[in-house]
Design a protein around this motif. Structure first.
Motif, short mmCIF file in Angstrom:
data_model
loop_
_atom_site.label_atom_id
_atom_site.label_comp_id
_atom_site.label_asym_id
_atom_site.label_seq_id
_atom_site.Cartn_x
_atom_site.Cartn_y
_atom_site.Cartn_z
N LEU A 1 0.85 -1.18 0.00
CA LEU A 1 0.00 0.00 0.00
C LEU A 1 0.89 1.23 0.00
CD1 LEU A 1 -2.80 1.32 0.14
CD2 LEU A 1 -2.65 1.16 2.64
N HIS A 2 0.67 2.10 -0.98
CA HIS A 2 1.42 3.34 -1.10
C HIS A 2 0.43 4.49 -0.94
CE1 HIS A 2 5.20 1.48 -2.35
NE2 HIS A 2 4.39 0.55 -2.81
N LEU A 3 0.68 5.35 0.03
CA LEU A 3 -0.16 6.50 0.31
C LEU A 3 0.56 7.75 -0.16
CD1 LEU A 3 -1.20 5.53 3.95
CD2 LEU A 3 -2.42 5.02 1.81
N VAL A 4 -0.11 8.57 -0.95
CA VAL A 4 0.48 9.80 -1.47
C VAL A 4 -0.15 10.98 -0.75
CG1 VAL A 4 0.90 11.20 -3.51
CG2 VAL A 4 0.90 8.71 -3.70
N GLU A 5 0.71 11.79 -0.13
CA GLU A 5 0.23 12.97 0.60
C GLU A 5 -0.28 14.03 -0.37
OE1 GLU A 5 3.78 13.80 2.90
OE2 GLU A 5 2.88 12.81 4.64
N PRO A 6 -1.17 14.91 0.12
CA PRO A 6 -1.59 15.05 1.50
C PRO A 6 -2.63 14.00 1.88
CG PRO A 6 -2.70 16.70 0.18
CD PRO A 6 -1.76 15.96 -0.74
N LEU A 7 -2.55 13.54 3.12
CA LEU A 7 -3.53 12.62 3.67
C LEU A 7 -4.58 13.45 4.42
CD1 LEU A 7 -1.15 9.92 5.20
CD2 LEU A 7 -1.97 10.13 2.83
N GLY A 8 -5.78 12.99 4.45
CA GLY A 8 -6.86 13.69 5.15
C GLY A 8 -6.98 13.29 6.60
N PHE A 9 -5.95 12.67 7.14
CA PHE A 9 -5.97 12.17 8.51
C PHE A 9 -4.54 11.94 8.96
CE2 PHE A 9 -6.52 8.89 5.35
CZ PHE A 9 -5.45 8.06 5.61
N ASP A 10 -4.38 11.72 10.25
CA ASP A 10 -3.09 11.37 10.83
C ASP A 10 -3.02 9.84 10.88
OD1 ASP A 10 -1.09 10.64 12.76
OD2 ASP A 10 -1.21 12.66 13.58
N LEU A 11 -1.91 9.28 10.49
CA LEU A 11 -1.78 7.81 10.48
C LEU A 11 -1.94 7.17 11.85
CD1 LEU A 11 1.05 7.24 7.86
CD2 LEU A 11 -1.34 6.53 7.70
N SER A 12 -1.86 7.95 12.91
CA SER A 12 -2.05 7.39 14.25
C SER A 12 -3.50 7.52 14.72
CB SER A 12 -1.12 8.10 15.24
OG SER A 12 -1.48 9.47 15.36
N GLU A 13 -4.40 8.00 13.86
CA GLU A 13 -5.80 8.17 14.23
C GLU A 13 -6.40 6.86 14.73
OE1 GLU A 13 -9.03 9.86 11.80
OE2 GLU A 13 -7.58 11.38 11.23
N PRO A 14 -7.18 6.94 15.82
CA PRO A 14 -7.79 5.72 16.37
C PRO A 14 -8.67 4.97 15.36
CG PRO A 14 -7.98 7.52 17.94
CD PRO A 14 -7.42 8.10 16.67
N LYS A 15 -9.40 5.69 14.50
CA LYS A 15 -10.26 5.01 13.52
C LYS A 15 -9.44 4.20 12.54
CE LYS A 15 -14.09 8.26 13.64
NZ LYS A 15 -14.82 9.28 12.90
N LEU A 16 -8.28 4.70 12.16
CA LEU A 16 -7.41 3.96 11.25
C LEU A 16 -6.84 2.75 11.97
CD1 LEU A 16 -5.11 5.10 8.57
CD2 LEU A 16 -4.04 3.86 10.41
N ARG A 17 -6.38 2.93 13.19
CA ARG A 17 -5.81 1.81 13.94
C ARG A 17 -6.85 0.73 14.19
NH1 ARG A 17 -0.97 1.79 14.65
NH2 ARG A 17 0.33 3.58 14.98
N ARG A 18 -8.08 1.14 14.53
CA ARG A 18 -9.14 0.17 14.79
C ARG A 18 -9.45 -0.64 13.53
NH1 ARG A 18 -11.96 3.18 17.73
NH2 ARG A 18 -13.12 4.27 16.14
#
Length: 154
Positions: free
Chosen positions: A29-46
């Motif tokens: 998985l390759h993510l190209v910035e800008p991202l609309g969230f922080d990678l440490s966001e709880p929703k992403l982690r969950r």
């Protein structure tokens, strides 16, 4: 294996679900910035649960930086505006499957990028706008992987 690229993703749970999908398939998985969230966001982690350590995830500061790092031979841009079905492509290891941000998809300038080999679409019933980003990516990766007889799977 195959490389999934999210250009400027906006919704953390979609990226979390994609992290889980690439962990299960061996795709990158390759993510190209800008991202609309922080990678440490709880929703992403969950959404990604405990799969972060099993997934190959790379963040690129821009699309040109991603192209320079990946040096792809073939890039398939997924867009509702294409006429070619994604299922008509014969995928090869190393192909990049490019998806745009929610809810707009890839813009005209990105679709005109010289790196893009072909624009493809996932068929849907008339009157429907699009699939969820992580679902679309999963459909694409599993088709590409199926064509390779699910290499590496048990």
């Amino acid at each position: 294996m195959f490389r999934v690229m999210f250009y400027s993703p906006r919704i953390a749970p979609n990226t979390g679900n994609a992290i889980r999908m690439v962990a299960g398939t061996g795709a990158e998985l390759h993510l190209v910035e800008p991202l609309g969230f922080d990678l440490s966001e709880p929703k992403l982690r969950r959404a990604g649960l405990d799969y972060h350590d099993l997934a190959s995830v790379t963040v690129h500061p821009s699309l040109p930086a991603a192209w320079a790092a990946l040096r792809p031979d073939r890039v398939f841009a997924f867009t509702a505006h294409a006429t070619t079905s994604f299922a008509d492509v014969r995928y090869r290891a190393g192909d990049v499957l490019l998806f745009g941000p929610e809810p707009t998809g890839l813009d005209a300038a990105t679709l005109a990028d010289d790196h893009i080999t072909e624009q493809v679409r996932i068929p849907m019933l008339p009157g429907r706008r699009s699939l969820n980003l992580s679902n679309a990516a999963a459909v694409a990766v599993y088709e590409a992987w199926r064509q390779h007889r699910f290499a590496g799977a048990v």
